[in-house]
Structures are given as C-alpha cells and as structure tokens.
Motif scaffolding. Sequence first.
Motif, PDB file in Angstrom:
ATOM      1  N   CYS A  47     -10.200   9.514  -2.294  1.00 53.85           N
ATOM      2  CA  CYS A  47     -11.037   8.833  -0.892  1.00 53.85           C
ATOM      3  C   CYS A  47     -10.062   7.506  -0.756  1.00 53.85           C
ATOM      4  O   CYS A  47      -9.802   7.113   0.331  1.00 53.85           O
ATOM      5  CB  CYS A  47     -12.817   8.263  -1.710  1.00 53.85           C
ATOM      6  N   LEU A  48     -10.203   6.563  -1.646  1.00 51.26           N
ATOM      7  CA  LEU A  48      -8.609   5.120  -1.871  1.00 51.26           C
ATOM      8  C   LEU A  48      -7.837   5.853  -0.962  1.00 51.26           C
ATOM      9  O   LEU A  48      -7.222   4.553  -0.776  1.00 51.26           O
ATOM     10  CB  LEU A  48      -8.924   4.604  -3.126  1.00 51.26           C
ATOM     11  N   LEU A  49      -7.257   6.652  -1.916  1.00 50.45           N
ATOM     12  CA  LEU A  49      -5.350   7.264  -1.135  1.00 50.45           C
ATOM     13  C   LEU A  49      -5.571   7.108   0.439  1.00 50.45           C
ATOM     14  O   LEU A  49      -4.570   7.283   1.171  1.00 50.45           O
ATOM     15  CB  LEU A  49      -5.763   8.684  -2.140  1.00 50.45           C
ATOM     16  N   LEU A 104       0.646  -1.489  -0.031  1.00 47.96           N
ATOM     17  CA  LEU A 104      -0.384   0.446   0.008  1.00 47.96           C
ATOM     18  C   LEU A 104       1.099   1.303   0.420  1.00 47.96           C
ATOM     19  O   LEU A 104       0.219   2.363   0.161  1.00 47.96           O
ATOM     20  CB  LEU A 104      -1.361   0.331   1.297  1.00 47.96           C
ATOM     21  N   SER A 105       2.048   0.943   0.689  1.00 45.44           N
ATOM     22  CA  SER A 105       2.810   2.140   0.969  1.00 45.44           C
ATOM     23  C   SER A 105       3.357   2.337  -1.116  1.00 45.44           C
ATOM     24  O   SER A 105       3.593   4.111  -1.380  1.00 45.44           O
ATOM     25  CB  SER A 105       4.431   1.998   1.493  1.00 45.44           C
ATOM     26  N   ILE A 106       3.089   2.021  -1.570  1.00 48.17           N
ATOM     27  CA  ILE A 106       4.136   1.891  -2.648  1.00 48.17           C
ATOM     28  C   ILE A 106       2.622   2.539  -4.187  1.00 48.17           C
ATOM     29  O   ILE A 106       3.090   2.972  -4.427  1.00 48.17           O
ATOM     30  CB  ILE A 106       4.709   1.156  -3.948  1.00 48.17           C
ATOM     31  N   LEU A 107       1.617   1.795  -3.495  1.00 50.65           N
ATOM     32  CA  LEU A 107       0.693   1.975  -3.717  1.00 50.65           C
ATOM     33  C   LEU A 107       0.125   3.378  -4.223  1.00 50.65           C
ATOM     34  O   LEU A 107      -0.239   3.775  -5.006  1.00 50.65           O
ATOM     35  CB  LEU A 107      -0.518   0.670  -3.798  1.00 50.65           C
ATOM     36  N   ALA A 108       0.090   3.840  -2.836  1.00 50.24           N
ATOM     37  CA  ALA A 108      -0.183   5.533  -2.754  1.00 50.24           C
ATOM     38  C   ALA A 108      -0.126   6.301  -2.923  1.00 50.24           C
ATOM     39  O   ALA A 108      -0.331   7.269  -3.385  1.00 50.24           O
ATOM     40  CB  ALA A 108      -0.172   5.957  -1.182  1.00 50.24           C
ATOM     41  N   VAL A 109       1.843   5.835  -3.775  1.00 51.69           N
ATOM     42  CA  VAL A 109       2.507   6.791  -4.323  1.00 51.69           C
ATOM     43  C   VAL A 109       1.905   6.842  -6.169  1.00 51.69           C
ATOM     44  O   VAL A 109       1.965   7.947  -6.042  1.00 51.69           O
ATOM     45  CB  VAL A 109       3.964   7.418  -4.423  1.00 51.69           C
ATOM     46  N   ALA A 110       1.485   6.067  -6.122  1.00 59.98           N
ATOM     47  CA  ALA A 110       1.349   5.432  -7.277  1.00 59.98           C
ATOM     48  C   ALA A 110      -0.602   6.160  -8.126  1.00 59.98           C
ATOM     49  O   ALA A 110      -0.568   6.677  -8.683  1.00 59.98           O
ATOM     50  CB  ALA A 110       0.947   4.171  -7.911  1.00 59.98           C
ATOM     51  N   LEU A 111      -1.145   5.565  -6.881  1.00 57.80           N
ATOM     52  CA  LEU A 111      -2.396   6.713  -6.555  1.00 57.80           C
ATOM     53  C   LEU A 111      -2.474   7.983  -7.097  1.00 57.80           C
ATOM     54  O   LEU A 111      -3.256   8.636  -6.982  1.00 57.80           O
ATOM     55  CB  LEU A 111      -3.323   5.785  -5.598  1.00 57.80           C
ATOM     56  N   PHE A 112      -1.227   8.983  -5.973  1.00 62.05           N
ATOM     57  CA  PHE A 112      -2.077  10.042  -5.412  1.00 62.05           C
ATOM     58  C   PHE A 112      -2.299  11.126  -6.876  1.00 62.05           C
ATOM     59  O   PHE A 112      -2.488  11.836  -7.507  1.00 62.05           O
ATOM     60  CB  PHE A 112      -0.676  11.194  -5.283  1.00 62.05           C
ATOM     61  N   GLY A 113      -0.532  10.664  -8.559  1.00 62.02           N
ATOM     62  CA  GLY A 113      -1.315  10.825  -9.872  1.00 62.02           C
ATOM     63  C   GLY A 113      -2.576  10.703 -10.191  1.00 62.02           C
ATOM     64  O   GLY A 113      -3.226  11.349 -11.194  1.00 62.02           O
ATOM     65  N   SER A 114      -3.533   9.846 -10.155  1.00 63.50           N
ATOM     66  CA  SER A 114      -4.359   9.372 -10.601  1.00 63.50           C
ATOM     67  C   SER A 114      -5.475  10.768  -9.943  1.00 63.50           C
ATOM     68  O   SER A 114      -6.636  11.210  -9.870  1.00 63.50           O
ATOM     69  CB  SER A 114      -5.502   7.939 -10.353  1.00 63.50           C
ATOM     70  N   ALA A 115      -4.969  10.291  -8.616  1.00 65.43           N
ATOM     71  CA  ALA A 115      -6.311  11.456  -7.715  1.00 65.43           C
ATOM     72  C   ALA A 115      -5.952  12.841  -8.171  1.00 65.43           C
ATOM     73  O   ALA A 115      -7.190  13.245  -7.870  1.00 65.43           O
ATOM     74  CB  ALA A 115      -5.804  10.874  -6.051  1.00 65.43           C
ATOM     75  N   PHE A 116      -4.795  13.387  -8.518  1.00 64.13           N
ATOM     76  CA  PHE A 116      -4.372  14.861  -9.325  1.00 64.13           C
ATOM     77  C   PHE A 116      -4.187  15.238 -10.456  1.00 64.13           C
ATOM     78  O   PHE A 116      -3.082  14.871 -10.507  1.00 64.13           O
ATOM     79  CB  PHE A 116      -4.144  15.918  -7.767  1.00 64.13           C
ATOM     80  N   PRO A 117      -5.155  14.682 -11.266  1.00 61.49           N
ATOM     81  CA  PRO A 117      -4.019  14.733 -12.398  1.00 61.49           C
ATOM     82  C   PRO A 117      -3.650  16.053 -13.126  1.00 61.49           C
ATOM     83  O   PRO A 117      -4.755  17.295 -12.618  1.00 61.49           O
ATOM     84  CB  PRO A 117      -5.073  13.635 -13.593  1.00 61.49           C
ATOM     85  N   LYS A 118      -2.646  15.680 -13.802  1.00 63.15           N
ATOM     86  CA  LYS A 118      -2.642  17.343 -14.162  1.00 63.15           C
ATOM     87  C   LYS A 118      -3.417  17.872 -15.693  1.00 63.15           C
ATOM     88  O   LYS A 118      -3.905  17.209 -16.143  1.00 63.15           O
ATOM     89  CB  LYS A 118      -1.093  17.074 -15.298  1.00 63.15           C
ATOM     90  N   ARG A 119      -3.575  19.225 -14.756  1.00 62.55           N
ATOM     91  CA  ARG A 119      -4.771  20.264 -15.500  1.00 62.55           C
ATOM     92  C   ARG A 119      -6.312  19.403 -15.705  1.00 62.55           C
ATOM     93  O   ARG A 119      -6.722  20.021 -16.856  1.00 62.55           O
ATOM     94  CB  ARG A 119      -4.501  20.612 -16.813  1.00 62.55           C
TER      95      ARG A 119
END
Length: 212
Positions: free
Chosen positions: A117-119, A93-108
Amino acid sequence: MAENENTVVEETAPQVQPQPTEPSKGKKVGAAVKEWFRKQTVKLKRNTKIIPQVYLVIIMVIWLIWLFTFSQAIDSISKVEWIGMLIFIITLLSILAVALFGSAFPKRKKTNIVMLCLLFVFLAVIILCSILYYTQAHDYIYDNYTAEKLTELAFLEQSLNLAIANAILNGIGIVLLATLPLYTKLIKKINTRKVLEESQLSNGAIDTSAEV
C-alpha cells in the motif's frame, strides 16, 4: 530311390537402422534460441513479480536521465514556488519505490500488504508532483517567455513534456502492480514442457523383434 530333401535357407540381410541425420547449423541455432526462451518463461512463471520490479527500475533510471533537463528548467524558473521541491520529491520517491518493492514482495514469504500500500502511495505522489510541476511551470513559462525565447530555451517546453510522460509511466506502474495476480495466472498457463522430437525418441528405441 532316396529322396533328397532340399533345405532352402533364406538368408536375410541384417536390417540396418538408418543413421539419424545431423541437423543443420540453422536448426541448431533455432533450437538453442527456442530452448533459451523456454527456460526464461519457466523462470518467469516462478517469479512473475519481476515484471513490475524491472519496470520500476527502468522508469527510475529514465527519470534520473531526465533530471539534467529538469535542472536546467528549474534554474530558469526558480521563482516558481516549490518547483524545486517537487522535482526533489519525485526523485526521492522514485528511488525509494524501487527499494520498497523488495519489502512489499519478500522472497519465499507472503506479500507485505502494508509495504505494498505504501508503494502505491509513493507512485501516486510521484504522479501528483509531476502534474503539479506541469501546471505551475506551464503558467510561468508561457506568461514570462516569448515564443522566440522558448526556441532558445527548448529545455523548458521539453521539461513540461517529460513531466507528463513521467506521470503516465508511473501510472502504468500502478496498473502493473494492481493487475499482478491477473497476469500471473495467465503466465502460469503457458505450456513450457519440453517435447522430445521423433528423432530423439528413435535413437533410444530398442529393437525387440525375435529371430525365427
């Protein structure tokens, strides 16, 4: 008798503009450092979400470094039920949390609320698993090992301390994510406008005085 008119010509020396003094090396370095911080602040104002993102990367790297201590501890307390699975879940989950961050805050794009919420859930589960590891390992260690043995196997007590530290670090991560809108507004209020010095303004000044 003719009167001679004496014309007095006043010779005026041309006004010499004072040459700007070259700033010292120390001032140049100070100005360069100040300008670098100003540019970084401007970048931060445009992308404040990088604060929790970098933080999550840092605590992930810290956890991966701590894994060596936990692997030693698990080898000694392997009889504890689910103890290895807890460490595996935290790592995953520590690794997935970093990967999931980009999906939670997409560029532009707007924040993806579902991914955000999943994060939060991932970080909460990491905290829960860290606490479970502490409680289960703590009871087993102090019931089965003497103080002298624990001195030899220092990594056992160290793993308990690191489990609590990991729970706290991920708790801070949740706070950083939850308060992101708040400190984004505060950071955007920082004045990053470049102020020209008087010497720079005077160099470009034009003398508009007319000759009489």
